[in-house]
Design an enzyme around this catalytic site. Sequence first.
Site, PDB file in Angstrom:
ATOM      1  N   GLU A  45      22.755  -3.998   0.235  1.00  0.00           N
ATOM      2  CA  GLU A  45      23.256  -4.830  -0.867  1.00  0.00           C
ATOM      3  C   GLU A  45      24.079  -6.004  -0.357  1.00  0.00           C
ATOM      4  O   GLU A  45      24.952  -5.840   0.499  1.00  0.00           O
ATOM      5  CB  GLU A  45      24.157  -3.975  -1.786  1.00  0.00           C
ATOM      6  CG  GLU A  45      23.426  -2.938  -2.599  1.00  0.00           C
ATOM      7  CD  GLU A  45      22.810  -3.529  -3.844  1.00  0.00           C
ATOM      8  OE1 GLU A  45      23.273  -4.586  -4.307  1.00  0.00           O
ATOM      9  OE2 GLU A  45      21.875  -2.920  -4.364  1.00  0.00           O
ATOM     10  N   ASP A  46      23.803  -7.165  -0.906  1.00  0.00           N
ATOM     11  CA  ASP A  46      24.743  -8.288  -0.842  1.00  0.00           C
ATOM     12  C   ASP A  46      25.178  -8.665   0.568  1.00  0.00           C
ATOM     13  O   ASP A  46      26.385  -8.805   0.819  1.00  0.00           O
ATOM     14  CB  ASP A  46      26.006  -7.952  -1.647  1.00  0.00           C
ATOM     15  CG  ASP A  46      25.748  -7.713  -3.121  1.00  0.00           C
ATOM     16  OD1 ASP A  46      24.648  -8.027  -3.584  1.00  0.00           O
ATOM     17  OD2 ASP A  46      26.650  -7.205  -3.812  1.00  0.00           O
ATOM     18  N   CYS A  84      21.561 -10.022  -7.352  1.00  0.00           N
ATOM     19  CA  CYS A  84      20.594  -8.925  -7.300  1.00  0.00           C
ATOM     20  C   CYS A  84      19.521  -8.946  -8.385  1.00  0.00           C
ATOM     21  O   CYS A  84      18.330  -8.855  -8.076  1.00  0.00           O
ATOM     22  CB  CYS A  84      21.329  -7.583  -7.322  1.00  0.00           C
ATOM     23  SG  CYS A  84      22.510  -7.411  -8.680  1.00  0.00           S
ATOM     24  N   ASP A 246      19.049  -7.377  -0.416  1.00  0.00           N
ATOM     25  CA  ASP A 246      18.468  -7.938  -1.639  1.00  0.00           C
ATOM     26  C   ASP A 246      18.911  -9.363  -1.925  1.00  0.00           C
ATOM     27  O   ASP A 246      18.250 -10.102  -2.637  1.00  0.00           O
ATOM     28  CB  ASP A 246      18.737  -7.034  -2.841  1.00  0.00           C
ATOM     29  CG  ASP A 246      20.212  -6.863  -3.171  1.00  0.00           C
ATOM     30  OD1 ASP A 246      21.076  -7.223  -2.339  1.00  0.00           O
ATOM     31  OD2 ASP A 246      20.516  -6.337  -4.258  1.00  0.00           O
TER      32      ASP A 246
END
Length: 638
Positions: A45-46, A84, A246
């Site tokens: 994530e991120d 996202c 993502d």
Amino acid sequence: MTNTRRQFLKTGLAGAGAMAASAPMRSMAQPAPGARPNIVWIVSEDNNPFIGAYGDALANTPNIDALAKAGILYRHAYSNAPVCAPSRFGILTGVLPESCAPAQHMRADAKAAGILPSYPDLLRKAGYYVTNNVKTDYNCDIDPKAIWDDSSTRAHWKNRPEGKPFMAVFNLMTTHESQNFKPTPGKVQPDAVRVPAYMPDTPVIRADIAGYYNRMEIMDGQVGKLLAELDAAGLSDDTIVFYYSDNGGVLPRSKRYCYDSGLRCALTVRVPPKWAHLAPNGPGSVVEAPVSFIDLAPTVLSLGGVPIPKAMQGRALLGKAAKAPGKYAFGMRNRMDERYDFVRTVTDGRWRYVRNYMPHLPLMQNQAFAWLAKGYQEIDRLRMEGKLSPLQQRLFEERPFEELYDTQGDPDETVNLAANPAQASRMAEMRRALDAHMLAINDNGFIPEGSSLEGYVPSRVAGAYPLKRLMLLGQVAARGDRRKAGVLRAALADRNEVVRFWGATGFAVQGAFGNDLPLLAQIAKTDPVPQVRVAACEALARSGDAATACPLLAQMLVARYHSKVRLQALNVLTRMGPAAAPALDQLRALTADKDEYLPNAARFAVQMLEGTYDPSKPIYDLEALLSRGSTNGPAPKD
């Protein structure tokens, strides 16, 4: 509040410590006739490539480094949106979110079920066992239960029926922005990090950056654990493994923003020798050409021997249908949480061209969730105290229509070369590339959110959405050239609501005067489309007639209007500053609304009007929102 955001706030998934990468491949056997590879996606994530294999000397990522050494590293890989939900829409469908409004906005519900394909559904129908653990966040009405064999915290390739190839996705939340709301101690210390020029060099900022590195190390350990599971089961020789993030992030001016810090990600793919014929590049190779995540769906279908639907807009990077990467990668930004914007960008891996269709909006607008991070609080506090450098203050100022950055010589993207005569030919080429791309994908970004014209199908009805004309009008509007006021005036009288919206938006950018003010007042009061009325009100307010605009905007805050119309009106009132004081009661009422974004935006507006805003006191009410329950099922346990 969505279940996805709630689960990130309630769980940290600390994960295992760093583990050794998968053992070397043991077999050189060729696949049996008709056999297909297993496929695993490990998605973090991120995060930008704060990874050793990408040249970051501070990073502690031995497992991802080993994966890259044994596989293909894509040096210039980009998400198609810097956040996202829109990014994951494109990954799922192979169709860019701005092709299917409102999917280009953060947290929306685009109509895609039965209209657009999804790669897991196609793989499953072709005989694959497909699992997703656990994040979806697809920004559309496609039901995860309808496309996955299992999409849950228990989903795993281990549960496959005997003899079936599998495609398994594992989403690691360890580096999600919410995990950086608190310090993460580890090997990387604050005094060792580099602070980008657009951020102030303070202990708070340094702690955020160091914590990000340390979250990356924890996540890398989880990657190692997943690889070790494959090896222990004797499946590494039969499984193609992808690792990617993502979207970029998660420090200030990264996630949500159309720079490399928001869009550039890692992508590395390990193809075992048994399946080497499916890879255009060998182990340890580096691909320098730009690729983006819109390529992931066609790539996984190509690896599985599944025909790629014509609707998919990327190209397969691997497999029998593989094609060489293109020259450019494209990105976008529209509404991010409660704040609106409209940005399009293109990069060739070195040069990044950015186009701001709403340049009158400041780059950085207060967003309640992002402001839970100490770094954002710190920057905003220093802004209020007048302690930011001119370069850092630009974060809160209006922007030019066009930007151009040399990301090799200027990795922080702070020196805008768009007006440099030496870059004129490059600017012309990148403009043409972006224009051609927007037309090819039928970019829905000009449609105001909540319009009946939103959608993959409605926006393609002949004459309904005159995109080429709107691109020209949007340029006139965004450049703020008063000599083109006649073009905007003509647009205000058009039958098409999107054309009228951009005529009004143009006057909001450049300001109106003379006979245009009565015309705008008439539209603000009588246009049948509320989004057009909101834009006309902003044009009036920015032209000095807030007294007319304020009550009209306040009338559109009530529940009978679409939630996004209310949010648009609220945003304009917020930007009006003290001139919005007559709407204070209506704004206070919105602080108790049940919408995900309206209360946060209203609290900020009220605090600004009352003079009580303090960046260190978060607007986002975590406890209240966590206690509301979810429309997407229960949040996972701690």
